[in-house]
Write an enzyme that holds these catalytic residues in place. Structure first.
Site, PDB file in Angstrom:
ATOM      1  N   HIS A  89       3.830  -4.125   9.246  1.00 51.78           N
ATOM      2  CA  HIS A  89       3.669  -3.948  10.692  1.00 51.78           C
ATOM      3  C   HIS A  89       2.365  -4.529  11.230  1.00 51.78           C
ATOM      4  CE1 HIS A  89       6.792  -1.242   9.497  1.00 51.78           C
ATOM      5  NE2 HIS A  89       5.956  -0.408   8.925  1.00 51.78           N
ATOM      6  N   ASN A 109       8.424  -5.218  -0.597  1.00 44.52           N
ATOM      7  CA  ASN A 109       8.245  -4.062   0.280  1.00 44.52           C
ATOM      8  C   ASN A 109       6.747  -4.028   0.600  1.00 44.52           C
ATOM      9  OD1 ASN A 109       7.890  -1.690   1.611  1.00 44.52           O
ATOM     10  ND2 ASN A 109       9.134  -0.462   0.215  1.00 44.52           N
ATOM     11  N   SER A 126      12.758   3.506   3.625  1.00 48.26           N
ATOM     12  CA  SER A 126      13.174   4.295   4.792  1.00 48.26           C
ATOM     13  C   SER A 126      13.737   3.360   5.868  1.00 48.26           C
ATOM     14  CB  SER A 126      11.971   5.064   5.354  1.00 48.26           C
ATOM     15  OG  SER A 126      10.986   4.163   5.829  1.00 48.26           O
ATOM     16  N   ARG A 155       6.473   1.379  13.574  1.00 47.40           N
ATOM     17  CA  ARG A 155       7.139   0.837  12.372  1.00 47.40           C
ATOM     18  C   ARG A 155       8.314  -0.074  12.725  1.00 47.40           C
ATOM     19  NH1 ARG A 155       4.883   4.051   8.209  1.00 47.40           N
ATOM     20  NH2 ARG A 155       4.421   6.137   8.997  1.00 47.40           N
ATOM     21  N   ALA A 177       3.061  -0.482   4.869  1.00 45.20           N
ATOM     22  CA  ALA A 177       2.584  -0.528   6.256  1.00 45.20           C
ATOM     23  C   ALA A 177       2.048  -1.908   6.655  1.00 45.20           C
ATOM     24  CB  ALA A 177       1.517   0.539   6.460  1.00 45.20           C
ATOM     25  N   HIS A 212      12.721  -2.025   2.750  1.00 42.51           N
ATOM     26  CA  HIS A 212      12.061  -0.763   3.113  1.00 42.51           C
ATOM     27  C   HIS A 212      12.931   0.383   2.624  1.00 42.51           C
ATOM     28  CE1 HIS A 212       8.948  -2.616   5.466  1.00 42.51           C
ATOM     29  NE2 HIS A 212       9.873  -3.424   5.962  1.00 42.51           N
ATOM     30  N   PRO A 253       0.787  -1.230   0.000  1.00 42.42           N
ATOM     31  CA  PRO A 253       0.000   0.000   0.000  1.00 42.42           C
ATOM     32  C   PRO A 253       0.821   1.283   0.000  1.00 42.42           C
ATOM     33  CG  PRO A 253      -0.861  -1.541   1.611  1.00 42.42           C
ATOM     34  CD  PRO A 253       0.383  -2.162   1.039  1.00 42.42           C
ATOM     35  N   ASN A 254       0.349   2.211  -0.792  1.00 40.08           N
ATOM     36  CA  ASN A 254       0.862   3.586  -0.889  1.00 40.08           C
ATOM     37  C   ASN A 254       2.195   3.708  -1.611  1.00 40.08           C
ATOM     38  OD1 ASN A 254      -1.332   4.881   0.490  1.00 40.08           O
ATOM     39  ND2 ASN A 254      -0.549   3.950   2.369  1.00 40.08           N
ATOM     40  N   TYR A 310      11.212   9.407   1.490  1.00 45.40           N
ATOM     41  CA  TYR A 310      11.192   8.359   0.468  1.00 45.40           C
ATOM     42  C   TYR A 310      11.982   8.687  -0.801  1.00 45.40           C
ATOM     43  CZ  TYR A 310       7.488   6.488   3.441  1.00 45.40           C
ATOM     44  OH  TYR A 310       6.777   6.000   4.497  1.00 45.40           O
ATOM     45  N   ARG A 356       5.338  12.418  -2.931  1.00 43.79           N
ATOM     46  CA  ARG A 356       5.174  13.120  -1.653  1.00 43.79           C
ATOM     47  C   ARG A 356       6.257  12.651  -0.697  1.00 43.79           C
ATOM     48  NH1 ARG A 356      -0.815  13.963   0.296  1.00 43.79           N
ATOM     49  NH2 ARG A 356       0.482  14.989   1.804  1.00 43.79           N
ATOM     50  N   ARG A 368      12.183   5.524  12.813  1.00 42.84           N
ATOM     51  CA  ARG A 368      10.895   6.222  12.685  1.00 42.84           C
ATOM     52  C   ARG A 368       9.997   5.890  13.887  1.00 42.84           C
ATOM     53  NH1 ARG A 368       8.644   5.590   6.819  1.00 42.84           N
ATOM     54  NH2 ARG A 368       7.381   7.339   7.589  1.00 42.84           N
ATOM     55  N   ASP A 389       2.021 -15.301   6.908  1.00 39.31           N
ATOM     56  CA  ASP A 389       1.678 -16.716   6.712  1.00 39.31           C
ATOM     57  C   ASP A 389       1.875 -17.135   5.257  1.00 39.31           C
ATOM     58  OD1 ASP A 389       1.065 -16.859   9.379  1.00 39.31           O
ATOM     59  OD2 ASP A 389      -1.109 -16.921   9.113  1.00 39.31           O
ATOM     60  N   GLU A 397      13.021  -8.708   2.316  1.00 40.55           N
ATOM     61  CA  GLU A 397      12.111  -7.604   2.654  1.00 40.55           C
ATOM     62  C   GLU A 397      12.892  -6.301   2.490  1.00 40.55           C
ATOM     63  OE1 GLU A 397      10.926  -7.784   6.741  1.00 40.55           O
ATOM     64  OE2 GLU A 397       9.684  -5.970   6.625  1.00 40.55           O
TER      65      GLU A 397
HETATM   66  O1  CA2 Z   1      10.124   2.586   4.046  1.00 38.07           O
HETATM   67  C1  CA2 Z   1       9.345   1.856   3.401  1.00 38.07           C
HETATM   68  O2  CA2 Z   1       9.610   1.386   2.309  1.00 38.07           O
HETATM   69  C2  CA2 Z   1       7.953   1.578   3.967  1.00 38.07           C
HETATM   70  O3  CA2 Z   1       7.618   0.230   3.674  1.00 38.07           O
HETATM   71  C3  CA2 Z   1       7.011   2.530   3.258  1.00 38.07           C
HETATM   72  C4  CA2 Z   1       5.581   2.496   3.784  1.00 38.07           C
HETATM   73  C5  CA2 Z   1       5.568   2.632   5.311  1.00 38.07           C
HETATM   74  O4  CA2 Z   1       4.246   2.499   5.795  1.00 38.07           O
HETATM   75  C6  CA2 Z   1       6.462   1.612   5.982  1.00 38.07           C
HETATM   76  O5  CA2 Z   1       6.429   1.816   7.386  1.00 38.07           O
HETATM   77  C7  CA2 Z   1       7.897   1.746   5.481  1.00 38.07           C
HETATM   78  C8  CA2 Z   1       4.770   3.633   3.156  1.00 38.07           C
HETATM   79  C9  CA2 Z   1       4.679   3.498   1.651  1.00 38.07           C
HETATM   80  C10 CA2 Z   1       4.898   4.788   0.958  1.00 38.07           C
HETATM   81  O6  CA2 Z   1       3.945   5.744   1.378  1.00 38.07           O
HETATM   82  C11 CA2 Z   1       4.056   7.007   0.899  1.00 38.07           C
HETATM   83  C12 CA2 Z   1       3.187   7.927   1.469  1.00 38.07           C
HETATM   84  C13 CA2 Z   1       3.224   9.238   1.063  1.00 38.07           C
HETATM   85  C14 CA2 Z   1       4.122   9.617   0.080  1.00 38.07           C
HETATM   86  C15 CA2 Z   1       4.995   8.697  -0.493  1.00 38.07           C
HETATM   87  C16 CA2 Z   1       4.949   7.394  -0.081  1.00 38.07           C
END
Ligand code: CA2
Length: 147
Positions: free
Chosen positions: A81, A75, A103, A112, A78, A101, A11-12, A24, A19, A108, A88, A99
């Site tokens: 977590h 990757n 960041s 996380r 979220a 990440h 996700p995301n 990131y 952003r 953080r 599984d 895996e």
């Molecule tokens: O650091 C990573 O790759 C994460 O997996 C990225 C996830 C975060 O929830 C994990 O804790 C660490 C978030 C995905 C990216 O989300 C964004 C949100 C806003 C702008 C750009 C990316």
């Protein structure tokens, strides 16, 4: 036949580069895919690259990977977590799992710091930006060549 490496994004991650560049970076997920494909070709690997915001799709792709992936790079965003279901699904795979990440999740927020996915992964790369994907690919190429 070239070994297939399945690269999954949760996700995301479709928002990468759009952003929060301080966390990131500036590269988009399309940039990451292009870099993984270029390196995969250099290393003699076939790269399957996917992203979804839906947990069930990630689980279905992991299940398909049990049949046709020589390694999985994931990757989970979220879901790392929170998702026992992804944990599984990965536990049911026999192939190496890295895996990634972007960041450094350990620098953080507390929520996380724990990843269910890490319990199922062969190894974890965090905090090296999108370069982590390329390091993961190089690592699995070495593992597969040594087999
Ligand atoms: O650091 C990573 O790759 C994460 O997996 C990225 C996830 C975060 O929830 C994990 O804790 C660490 C978030 C995905 C990216 O989300 C964004 C949100 C806003 C702008 C750009 C990316």
């Amino acid at each position: 036949m070239r070994a297939n490496v399945l690269i999954l994004n949760g996700p995301n991650l479709n928002l990468l580069g759009q952003r929060e560049p301080a966390i990131y970076g500036h590269e988009t997920l399309a940039d990451v895919e292009a870099r993984c494909r270029a390196l995969g070709a250099e290393l003699g690997l076939e790269v399957t690259f996917k992203q979804s915001n839906a947990e069930h799709l990630l689980i279905d792709w992991i299940h398909s990977g049990r049949e046709d992936a020589a390694a999985i790079v994931i990757n989970p965003g979220a879901l790392s977590h929170t998702s026992i279901a992804i944990h599984d699904a990965l536990k049911a795979c026999d192939c190496p799992i890295v895996e990634v990440h972007v960041s450094n999740i350990h620098r953080r927020e507390d929520f996380r710091h724990f990843s269910y996915v890490s319990l199922a992964a062969t190894g974890v790369i965090a905090g090296l930006g999108v370069h982590g994907y390329l390091l993961a690919l190089r690592h699995v190429a070495q593992l597969l060549a040594a087999k």
